[in-house]
Motif scaffolding. Structure first.
Motif, PDB file in Angstrom:
ATOM      1  N   ALA A 136     -73.830   8.570  37.069  1.00  0.00           N
ATOM      2  CA  ALA A 136     -73.401   9.305  37.621  1.00  0.00           C
ATOM      3  C   ALA A 136     -74.358  10.095  38.588  1.00  0.00           C
ATOM      4  O   ALA A 136     -73.917  10.622  39.627  1.00  0.00           O
ATOM      5  CB  ALA A 136     -72.846  10.725  36.739  1.00  0.00           C
ATOM      6  N   GLY A 137     -75.662  10.127  38.259  1.00  0.00           N
ATOM      7  CA  GLY A 137     -76.558  10.681  39.222  1.00  0.00           C
ATOM      8  C   GLY A 137     -76.733   9.853  40.456  1.00  0.00           C
ATOM      9  O   GLY A 137     -76.604  10.519  41.644  1.00  0.00           O
ATOM     10  N   GLN A 138     -76.732   8.565  40.295  1.00  0.00           N
ATOM     11  CA  GLN A 138     -76.605   7.866  41.517  1.00  0.00           C
ATOM     12  C   GLN A 138     -75.614   7.887  42.366  1.00  0.00           C
ATOM     13  O   GLN A 138     -75.715   8.040  43.926  1.00  0.00           O
ATOM     14  CB  GLN A 138     -76.796   6.305  41.098  1.00  0.00           C
ATOM     15  CG  GLN A 138     -77.309   5.402  42.211  1.00  0.00           C
ATOM     16  CD  GLN A 138     -77.069   3.816  41.955  1.00  0.00           C
ATOM     17  OE1 GLN A 138     -77.116   3.579  40.379  1.00  0.00           O
ATOM     18  NE2 GLN A 138     -76.842   3.002  42.662  1.00  0.00           N
ATOM     19  N   LEU A 194     -66.753  10.857  39.776  1.00  0.00           N
ATOM     20  CA  LEU A 194     -67.570  11.855  39.160  1.00  0.00           C
ATOM     21  C   LEU A 194     -66.612  12.883  38.529  1.00  0.00           C
ATOM     22  O   LEU A 194     -66.917  13.557  37.398  1.00  0.00           O
ATOM     23  CB  LEU A 194     -68.398  12.722  40.382  1.00  0.00           C
ATOM     24  CG  LEU A 194     -69.471  11.995  40.899  1.00  0.00           C
ATOM     25  CD1 LEU A 194     -70.055  12.999  41.814  1.00  0.00           C
ATOM     26  CD2 LEU A 194     -70.403  11.871  39.927  1.00  0.00           C
ATOM     27  N   LYS A 208     -73.780  10.668  42.709  1.00  0.00           N
ATOM     28  CA  LYS A 208     -73.994  11.934  43.504  1.00  0.00           C
ATOM     29  C   LYS A 208     -74.362  11.849  44.697  1.00  0.00           C
ATOM     30  O   LYS A 208     -74.478  12.241  45.624  1.00  0.00           O
ATOM     31  CB  LYS A 208     -74.517  13.229  42.305  1.00  0.00           C
ATOM     32  CG  LYS A 208     -73.754  13.864  41.756  1.00  0.00           C
ATOM     33  CD  LYS A 208     -74.121  14.924  40.735  1.00  0.00           C
ATOM     34  CE  LYS A 208     -73.380  15.146  39.503  1.00  0.00           C
ATOM     35  NZ  LYS A 208     -74.008  15.732  38.460  1.00  0.00           N
ATOM     36  N   ARG A 209     -75.764  10.954  44.364  1.00  0.00           N
ATOM     37  CA  ARG A 209     -76.714  10.930  45.575  1.00  0.00           C
ATOM     38  C   ARG A 209     -76.151  10.095  46.779  1.00  0.00           C
ATOM     39  O   ARG A 209     -76.051  10.508  47.832  1.00  0.00           O
ATOM     40  CB  ARG A 209     -78.165  10.107  45.222  1.00  0.00           C
ATOM     41  CG  ARG A 209     -79.162  11.006  44.445  1.00  0.00           C
ATOM     42  CD  ARG A 209     -80.525  10.212  44.278  1.00  0.00           C
ATOM     43  NE  ARG A 209     -80.376   9.141  43.495  1.00  0.00           N
ATOM     44  CZ  ARG A 209     -80.197   9.171  42.080  1.00  0.00           C
ATOM     45  NH1 ARG A 209     -80.267  10.200  41.497  1.00  0.00           N
ATOM     46  NH2 ARG A 209     -80.130   7.977  41.359  1.00  0.00           N
TER      47      ARG A 209
END
Lengths: 281, 506
Positions: free
Chosen positions: B494-496, B485, B498-499
């Motif tokens: 990036a979203g995945q 990140l 983060k999760r």
């Protein structure tokens, strides 16, 4: 003919043995001007060098002559023009002066004549005309060399370097022959109180009359200068790429000195020879 | 006598002033710069003629000599001035530019891309008023960004060049490097493993070249642009467009004899189109074969053979394909673009023909003969896949060690080379397949050290995080995801990530 050669040989020998700073002095002006150009050329990175040597080279050869290393690579050509111009302009004053000093040494009474100084001054114009004519004829000859001779010699002689050397030798031999025809003009002009045109005419007649002997000794006395000229003109590009381009300028500085000394010996010998033949007659 | 000499000297000086010394100081500055550049080039030539390759210290010393040129001619230079003054100023800034470019090249060779970038940026500012030098500086910046592995910046810089500097007509046998930029962007994306991005860039390239044709241009330049359009449409499989461009180009070449060198391009395109579109590829293959014999010095000669071999291989004519791959290796063994791939494909064809012993030896030859190619990365994996496909898992696992050794040797040869990240990726895949956590961690760390911000490193960080979870090391997994990140905040995944990090309690 044999007697002529013997007399000329004696005169050449006398010229070589009797070097005098006083007689050489007038030629220093030519040497100083040529050295000034070459030293300016070695300092082309300075404003004064560029203003002096750079502007002269640019006008004589073009923009390529003020680039680095273009200036130094083209210097043999540029300097040949500078040499011609300085020789015609300053030589017109220096040669009568040199001739008169040699004549006075040979016959001191000449210097006592009240008209002597005037005769030396009046020799400037015919000398200038003679040098100018010699230059024009040599220039025309050089044009022929550039356009045709190289091709002709190239067809007859194998190899780039031998062909260039032969072309140069032929070119210089004819160039010196042209100069020899006019060589007596300053001597005649100083020796005889006559007009400029007549002096040129008589001088050229003398040049033709005494051509074989004079030509031979002119070439012999100029040999050291010719050797350096050959190195610079044929080996110039090799010197520039193989060592430092500046070495071309250093060689030309040395050449200018040797060439001026040769000029001194040539006119000293010619004056003595003319004097000896005139006295004998 | 002294008076005489002095008079002469003064006359000569006066004459020089009369003849003209206007701009003497600027001309003298230019001469100084040219002299220093000449000396720097001579010094480099001497260094290169030495028995050993100059090391980074020697390269940096040479760079320092080149940098003296810029110091000898400090700006600003009145480039916009009229007449001779402007010409001298332009010549000076170009001399400084050439020296700066040489300095940047040496800095890159000495692995100091940061210095190259600094020089490029400075030159871009200083030479903004001289397009030639500013353009040269822009190209320097591209090389520097690539040296720094700032690939996205390199691509942005290349795109800036395309917008700022329209291509210029060049002599018929060469072309303006600006025309090569769209292709370079595509290649860079491919080297970064971003095939989708490469496709996108290829379409942008086609759009760019098509846009260029909207304005009038010299026939030579138009032909070069059309040749690029032809290549791009062929790659994008736009057969109608490609055929149309090939015909237009053929007409242009017919009208301008100087463009005859483009005949190879036209024949290549027509051959490829015929071989791909027509049911019977033999006529097209014949044309492609003739390109390699009629234009043996063209870069398209090996490519046409490769193209023919590839089409034949796809159509199941493996013997004919093998013949052409062998011809490439025999006739164009030094073509770095084509020969490695030909050797690799030859191994694959030999495998298809059931000659595994020969195929294996061919595949093992790829890293030895072409250690800087992506084919060198693929060949050991092809051997492993062969064993896996045959269900010989033990043989495959035994080959892991050999493959790892091969990759390690390739990396040692050129640790910062363009293909080195791909070798590391392959090593990671082998370690992961073998369940070797130490190997996975060490190669991930190595990539973070050597290939920071490389797209491959992004993939590896995510995969290493997931593998770490599998090895029961969630702390390390979280560290990898955090690093992802930090280094790739704009990544589409990036979203995945983060999760996944939140799931780990990070």
């Amino acid at each position: 003919m044999a007697g002529s050669f013997k007399t000329a040989g004696v005169c050449a020998n006398a010229a070589l043995r009797s070097f005098s700073v006083g007689e050489f002095a007038p030629l220093l002006t030519i040497l100083a001007a040529q050295w000034l150009f070459l030293i300016g050329g070695l300092n082309l990175g300075s404003t004064w060098g560029m203003a002096l040597a750079g502007s002269v080279a640019q006008r004589l050869v073009g923009d390529a002559a003020i680039d680095y290393p273009g200036f130094l690579e083209l210097l043999p050509l540029t300097f040949s023009y500078v040499e011609s111009v300085t020789f015609i302009v300053l030589g017109a004053m220096a040669l009568p002066s040199l001739t008169s000093r040699v004549l006075v040494r040979l016959k001191p009474s000449l210097g006592d004549s009240p008209t002597w100084a005037g005769r030396v001054r009046s020799a400037i114009v015919p000398t200038f005309l003679a040098l100018l004519m010699a230059f024009v004829l040599t220039y025309v000859w050089q044009l022929f060399v550039a356009q045709n001779l190289h091709r002709i010699v190239g067809a007859l002689v194998q190899g780039q370097v031998p062909s260039s050397v032969v072309t140069w030798l032929v070119s210089v031999a004819i160039g010196y022959a042209i100069t020899t025809i006019f060589i007596y003009v300053p001597v005649v002009a100083v020796s005889q109180s006559i007009g400029a045109i007549k002096a040129v005419r008589l001088g050229v007649t003398e040049g033709f009359d005494k051509f074989p002997t004079t030509y031979l000794f002119v070439l012999l006395l100029s040999l050291p200068a010719l050797a350096i000229q050959l190195i610079v003109q044929i080996g110039g590009p090799l010197i520039a790429s193989g060592t430092r381009p500046e070495n071309i300028a250093y060689l030309l500085i040395f050449y200018a000195l040797v060439s001026t000394v040769a000029t001194y010996f040539v006119w000293n010998m010619v004056t003595r020879y003319y004097h000896a033949r005139t006295e004998a007659a | 006598m002294v008076r005489h000499i002095l008079r002469t000297l003064l006359a000569a000086l006066a004459a020089s002033l009369v003849v003209g010394c206007g701009g003497g100081a600027e001309r003298a500055t230019l001469y100084r710069a040219e002299k220093l550049l000449y000396e720097a080039r001579k010094a480099e030539e001497q260094q290169r003629l030495g028995t050993t390759e100059p090391d980074s210290t020697a390269l940096m010393n040479l760079r320092a000599i080149f940098l003296k040129v810029g110091k000898s001619a400090p700006g600003p230079h009145a480039v916009t001035a009229a007449g001779e003054a402007g010409e001298v100023a332009r010549a000076t800034i170009r001399t400084v530019g050439v020296a700066a470019a040489s300095g940047a090249r040496l800095a890159l060779a000495a692995r100091r891309a940061d210095l190259a970038l600094e020089a490029a940026e400075r030159l871009q500012t200083e030479a903004a008023s001289d397009t030639v030098t500013a353009r040269q500086a822009a190209f320097m910046a591209v090389a520097a960004y690539q040296g720094l592995r700032r690939y996205e910046d390199a691509i942005s810089q290349m795109k800036r060049i395309l917008v700022t500097y329209p291509p210029l007509p060049a002599p018929p046998t060469s072309e303006d490097p600006v025309l090569g930029i769209p292709g370079a962007i595509v290649s860079l994306r491919r080297n970064l493993g971003d095939e989708e991005g490469a496709g996108r860039e290829l379409r942008s390239a086609l759009e760019y070249f098509t846009g260029l044709l909207d304005r009038p241009m010299a026939p030579e330049l138009e032909a070069q642009v059309r040749a690029r359009i032809l290549r791009a449409s062929l790659e994008l499989n736009q057969t109608d467009r490609a055929l149309q461009e090939a015909n237009t180009l053929e007409r242009l070449v017919g009208e301008t004899p100087e463009l005859r060198h483009l005949l190879a391009e036209i024949a290549f395109a027509k051959g490829k189109l015929k071989a791909t579109v027509e049911r019977d590829p033999s006529e097209g293959i014949g044309i492609l074969d003739r390109v390699s014999t009629d234009f043996p010095t063209s870069p398209l000669a090996p490519r046409s053979l490769l193209e023919a071999a590839s089409i034949l291989e796809q159509r199941g004519q493996t013997a004919n394909a093998r013949e052409r791959y062998e011809a490439i290796l025999r006739r164009f063994p030094n073509s770095q673009e084509v020969a490695p791939l030909a050797l690799y494909r030859l191994g694959m064809v030999q495998e298809k023909m059931g000659d595994w012993v020969v195929a294996k030896s061919t595949l093992e030859m790829v890293p030895l003969r072409y250690p800087r190619s992506s084919a060198a990365a693929e060949a050991p994996m092809a051997v492993i896949h062969h064993y896996m496909n045959e269900g010989r898992k033990t043989a495959a696992q035994l080959y892991f060690a050999k493959a790892i050794t091969t990759y390690r040797q390739l990396i040692v040869r050129d640790s910062s080379g363009q293909v080195a990240p791909l070798f590391r990726v392959k090593m990671f895949q082998i370690f992961a397949a073998a369940g070797d956590s130490t190997g996975v961690y060490s190669i991930t760390e190595e990539m973070l050290r050597n290939d920071s911000r490389h797209p491959y490193t992004a993939q590896i960080l995510v995969q290493a995080a997931r593998a770490s979870i599998g090895y029961g090391n969630s702390q390390r997994a979280a560290a990898y995801l955090r690093r992802f990140l930090r280094d790739y905040p704009k990544s589409p995944v990036a979203g995945q990530v983060k999760r996944e990090l939140q799931n780990l309690g990070g």
